[in-house]
Design a protein around this motif. Structure first.
Motif, short mmCIF file in Angstrom:
data_model
loop_
_atom_site.label_atom_id
_atom_site.label_comp_id
_atom_site.label_asym_id
_atom_site.label_seq_id
_atom_site.Cartn_x
_atom_site.Cartn_y
_atom_site.Cartn_z
N ALA A 54 25.45 -8.90 -3.21
CA ALA A 54 24.11 -8.76 -2.62
C ALA A 54 23.09 -8.47 -3.71
N ALA A 55 23.46 -7.63 -4.68
CA ALA A 55 22.55 -7.33 -5.78
C ALA A 55 22.21 -8.59 -6.56
N LYS A 56 23.19 -9.46 -6.76
CA LYS A 56 22.94 -10.72 -7.46
C LYS A 56 22.01 -11.62 -6.65
N LEU A 57 22.18 -11.61 -5.33
CA LEU A 57 21.30 -12.43 -4.49
C LEU A 57 19.85 -11.96 -4.62
N PHE A 58 19.64 -10.64 -4.59
CA PHE A 58 18.27 -10.13 -4.73
C PHE A 58 17.71 -10.42 -6.12
N ASN A 59 18.53 -10.31 -7.15
CA ASN A 59 18.06 -10.63 -8.50
C ASN A 59 17.67 -12.10 -8.61
N PHE A 60 18.35 -12.94 -7.86
CA PHE A 60 18.04 -14.36 -7.84
C PHE A 60 16.63 -14.59 -7.26
N VAL A 61 16.34 -13.89 -6.18
CA VAL A 61 15.04 -14.09 -5.52
C VAL A 61 13.92 -13.39 -6.28
N ARG A 100 0.83 -1.21 0.00
CA ARG A 100 0.00 0.00 0.00
C ARG A 100 0.86 1.26 0.00
N ALA A 101 2.06 1.17 0.59
CA ALA A 101 2.96 2.33 0.63
C ALA A 101 3.77 2.49 -0.65
N GLY A 102 3.65 1.54 -1.55
CA GLY A 102 4.39 1.65 -2.80
C GLY A 102 5.67 0.84 -2.85
N VAL A 103 5.89 -0.03 -1.85
CA VAL A 103 7.06 -0.90 -1.86
C VAL A 103 6.82 -2.05 -2.84
N GLN A 104 7.85 -2.40 -3.59
CA GLN A 104 7.77 -3.57 -4.46
C GLN A 104 7.98 -4.81 -3.60
N VAL A 105 6.92 -5.55 -3.38
CA VAL A 105 6.97 -6.72 -2.50
C VAL A 105 7.13 -7.99 -3.33
N ILE A 106 8.12 -8.78 -2.97
CA ILE A 106 8.40 -10.04 -3.66
C ILE A 106 8.27 -11.17 -2.64
N TYR A 107 7.66 -12.29 -3.05
CA TYR A 107 7.48 -13.42 -2.15
C TYR A 107 8.49 -14.53 -2.39
N GLY A 108 9.35 -14.36 -3.38
CA GLY A 108 10.41 -15.34 -3.59
C GLY A 108 9.92 -16.62 -4.22
N PHE A 109 10.59 -17.71 -3.89
CA PHE A 109 10.33 -19.00 -4.51
C PHE A 109 9.17 -19.71 -3.82
N VAL A 110 8.44 -20.49 -4.57
CA VAL A 110 7.35 -21.27 -4.01
C VAL A 110 7.88 -22.42 -3.18
N ASP A 111 8.90 -23.10 -3.67
CA ASP A 111 9.39 -24.31 -3.01
C ASP A 111 10.60 -24.08 -2.12
N TRP A 112 11.21 -22.89 -2.14
CA TRP A 112 12.34 -22.59 -1.27
C TRP A 112 11.98 -21.40 -0.38
N LYS A 113 12.38 -21.47 0.87
CA LYS A 113 12.25 -20.30 1.74
C LYS A 113 13.43 -19.37 1.50
N THR A 114 13.16 -18.07 1.52
CA THR A 114 14.24 -17.09 1.50
C THR A 114 14.57 -16.75 2.93
N GLY A 137 13.94 -12.24 -9.56
CA GLY A 137 13.79 -12.54 -10.98
C GLY A 137 14.27 -13.90 -11.41
N TYR A 138 14.63 -14.76 -10.42
CA TYR A 138 15.11 -16.11 -10.70
C TYR A 138 16.39 -16.11 -11.55
#
Length: 716
Positions: free
Chosen positions: A490-497, A426-440, A499-500
């Motif tokens: 760290a940027a690569k880790l976030f891109n992994f979660v 609601r505040a405008g944050v881009q929220v990502i839930y990550g992988f279905v089968d892996w926990k982040t 954008g796969y």
């Protein structure tokens, strides 16, 4: 001393591994032992008893429920220690009976000691006429309108009893026909979770009465015109694990549905008072009987975890001395400017001895800094009232690009995380839930800031969650750095979660399930090679759980090659130490004390004496468990800054190895023996509370004042 963890020495695998579930029960027995520790204040002992009860509830709802499910599906594949699910359940239930008995014995002892100290868990001797009248009025005004008695007969469907639901069954008979035994009725009163577990009677003297006892005491107001024939308190635990199908199309909707299903999970355990009315008990057993459910008679209090209400009593004399965490002097020297302090030199914060406020300030400062253009953060558990969440909301409202990875699969925090995700969106944050089968499960935050030299990335890597409450009693590490290599990783880790995009060619960071396991393998193998060549070798590891069988086999191989291995494993440990020809060079200890050990630290000698400047040191979000290494997104961070390296290795990790006041040593037969402090007692928690950290000390470090720890036991 704990009981042995394996009852099957004839199985080949039992000679190499302990059973995971029985190892966990041994851990909870160590927690319970702290409730019997005479060195602790009384209310702190009661707190440990409550924690042991809460731990046991979760164990039943998750681990035992899982084994019951396997048995129901006909799965008889043995675990690595050779026990089938049915055999594990049999051993678990035997241990649970003994554990429940020890809990109740501990409660009876504490109850007497607390009464002598002026805190009473009420019985009829403590409730005088004035207190009785206050309780009666409170019951009529505050309790009776909330509860609903329900007759259990063909005209009334059997009510649903929620997970961890507490209730009272009454057997009653109308007074005008009390001679007719056929007219007995069974009535159920379910106790809403919104009601307090214990009620305190007003007054200087602390008198507490359990909600179930209050309802029983004034039952005549619920059933006017009836004679009380019998009653009994009961409690229900249900299967609370959540399984998500990989092909789920809408993860949020799927989780909302799964949470609803969990509330109606299969009954795993029905707890009853020992003196339960036989008629009511028979009815309850009949209606709640499910395959694999356990029926437990408890001679004492049901729901031990509820004692946490009494622990809140304002009696500082019966609690640990108040402790206020330090704020890092390094950041104060920069007038509170986190970025300036980090830009000058890496810093590591040791919670709870150093304040979690610095983590909040890092995010809050980023939210209000006009030069910050982007913030990315992973959120596994953030608590009910999170300043970190508020700072991210503020950042988005201030026009920053904010990305939050919210893990919906954080067990028992799913609903809270759904709430935070909704607020962030609601505040405008881009929220990502990550992988279905892996926990982040990785704990990472990165801030991209525009500076004179160009964009600079500031990173936070943690071993614990962004949770302001647990940060007060979990021992964790928060590592702040502006190293551009870690920023790029760290940027690569976030891109992994988000954008796969699988991270390739990370410069420093190891990430599971990509290469974290292999990185640890390489370090262990390097120690094996060093030992074979006659060079110095050694492995020091600190974690919460050690269950991954391949990793254990790797450590066995290192031991056989002559590598000295020191392990600090708080909870489950499947590795069997001290076995000639297998693990004679491995020592395992567990530390249970005022604070919950939670940090993960991995150190390898690297061809020189350990501890030393050449030692390879890593901090991580991952334990050595198969799920962490293969089915979660985790980070392993090398520590290269010399001051931070010394703090983690020669202060934090070494103090854990030297501790002899709160330590238990794992024996080859699976028992744990409490360490003997001898003539030189050393308590690592006390040491950290009274000595500032190295990297957070700032310019004051030059003046000394931080005792140097030596490997010789107890020497400081």
């Amino acid at each position: 001393m704990d009981t042995p963890l394996s009852a099957s020495p004839d199985r080949d695998t039992s000679a190499r591994f302990f059973n995971r579930e029985l190892s966990w029960l041994a851990f909870n027995d160590r927690v319970l032992s702290e409730a019997r520790n005479p060195d602790y204040p009384l209310l702190e002992r009661l707190r440990f008893l409550s924690i042991s009860g809460s731990n046991l509830d979760e164990f039943m709802m998750i681990r035992v429920a899982g084994l019951v499910g396997q048995v129901q599906r006909g799965i008889d594949k043995p675990s690595v220690d050779g026990l089938t699910p049915a055999q594990q359940l049999s051993e678990i239930r035997a241990r649970l009976a003994a554990l429940n008995e020890r809990q109740q014995k501990t409660l009876r002892d504490l109850r007497e000691m607390l009464a002598e100290a002026g805190i009473h868990m009420a019985d009829d001797r403590r409730i005088d006429r004035e207190a009785h009248e206050w309780l009666r009025r409170h019951f009529l005004d505050e309790i009776m309108p909330v509860i609903t008695p329900q007759a259990l007969d063909p005209a009334h469907p059997f009510p649903f009893i929620a997970n961890e639901g507490l209730g009272v069954l009454f057997t009653v008979r109308r007074e005008e026909i009390k001679a007719n035994q056929e007219e007995e009725l069974v009535e159920m009163v379910l106790i809403p979770s919104a009601l307090p577990r214990f009620l305190r009677v007003p007054g200087e003297e602390a008198i507490y009465i359990g909600i179930e006892n209050l309802i029983t005491r004034f039952a005549e107001h619920l059933f006017p015109g009836f004679e009380m024939c019998g009653s009994g308190v009961f409690r229900v635990l249900r299967d609370s694990d959540i399984e998500i199908e990989e092909e789920a199309e809408d993860l949020v909707r799927t989780f909302r549905s799964a949470i609803q299903r969990r509330r109606r999970g299969q009954v795993i355990q029905l707890e009853l008072e020992t003196e339960f009315d036989p008629t009511a008990e028979a009815l309850l057993r009949d209606r709640l009987a499910t395959p694999g459910a356990t029926f437990v008679k408890i001679d004492g209090m049901l729901g031990i975890s509820g004692l946490s209400d009494i622990v809140k009593e304002d009696r500082p004399d019966l609690k640990f001395d108040a402790y206020s965490p330090r704020y890092p002097e390094r950041i104060r020297e920069h007038d509170g400017d986190c970025f300036a302090a980090i830009r000058e030199k890496d810093i590591i914060i040791h919670h709870p001895y150093e304040s979690f406020d610095v983590v909040v300030d890092f995010v809050r400062q980023a939210a209000n800094d006009r030069n910050v253009v982007a913030i990315k953060q992973s959120l596994y558990r953030a608590g009910n009232q999170s300043e970190v969440i508020e700072a991210l909301v503020e950042a988005a409202e201030n026009g920053k690009s904010v990305t939050a990875v919210v893990e919906l699969k954080a067990r028992f925090d799913e609903e809270q995380n759904l709430y935070w995700a909704n607020k962030l969106e609601r505040a405008g944050v881009q929220v990502i839930y990550g992988f279905v089968d892996w926990k982040t499960h990785a704990k990472v935050a990165m801030v991209v800031r525009r500076e004179e030299e160009g964009f600079r990335t500031y990173c936070h890597f943690g071993t614990g969650n962004y949770h302001p409450v647990t940060a007060k009693f979990y021992t964790d590490l928060s590592y702040f750095t502006a190293d551009p290599r870690l920023g790029r990783d760290a940027a690569k880790l976030f891109n992994f979660v988000t954008g796969y995009v699988e991270p390739r060619g990370t410069e420093l960071l190891a990430i599971s399930p990509i290469d974290l396991r292999e990185t640890l393998y390489e370090r262990i193998d390097a120690e094996v090679e060093a030992a074979r060549q006659g060079r110095p070798s050694g492995i020091w590891l600190k974690m919460n759980q050690l269950t991954d069988h391949d990793m254990i086999e790797r450590l066995y191989a290192a031991s056989e090659a002559g590598v000295e291995i020191q392990l600090v494993v708080r909870g489950i440990c499947n590795l069997r130490p001290g076995v000639p020809g297998l693990s004679e060079n491995i020592r395992v200890k567990s530390i249970i004390g005022r604070f919950l050990e939670h940090s993960r630290i991995y150190a390898f000698a690297n061809g020189a004496a350990i501890p030393g400047a050449e030692t390879k040191v890593y901090i991580s979000s991952a334990d050595m468990m198969e799920r962490n290494l293969d089915r979660r997104v985790e980070q392993l961070v090398p520590i290269e800054n010399s001051t931070v390296h010394d703090q983690v290795l020669q202060q934090v990790l070494l103090a854990n190895l030297l501790d002899n006041e709160r330590s238990w040593f794992l024996q080859p037969d699976g028992t744990y023996e409490r360490a003997d402090p001898g003539e030189k007692p050393f308590n690592c928690h006390r040491y950290f509370m009274t000595n500032p950290s190295l990297s957070g000390r700032g310019g004051a470090l030059e003046a000394g004042g931080v005792p140097t720890l030596a490997l010789r036991r107890g020497a400081v």
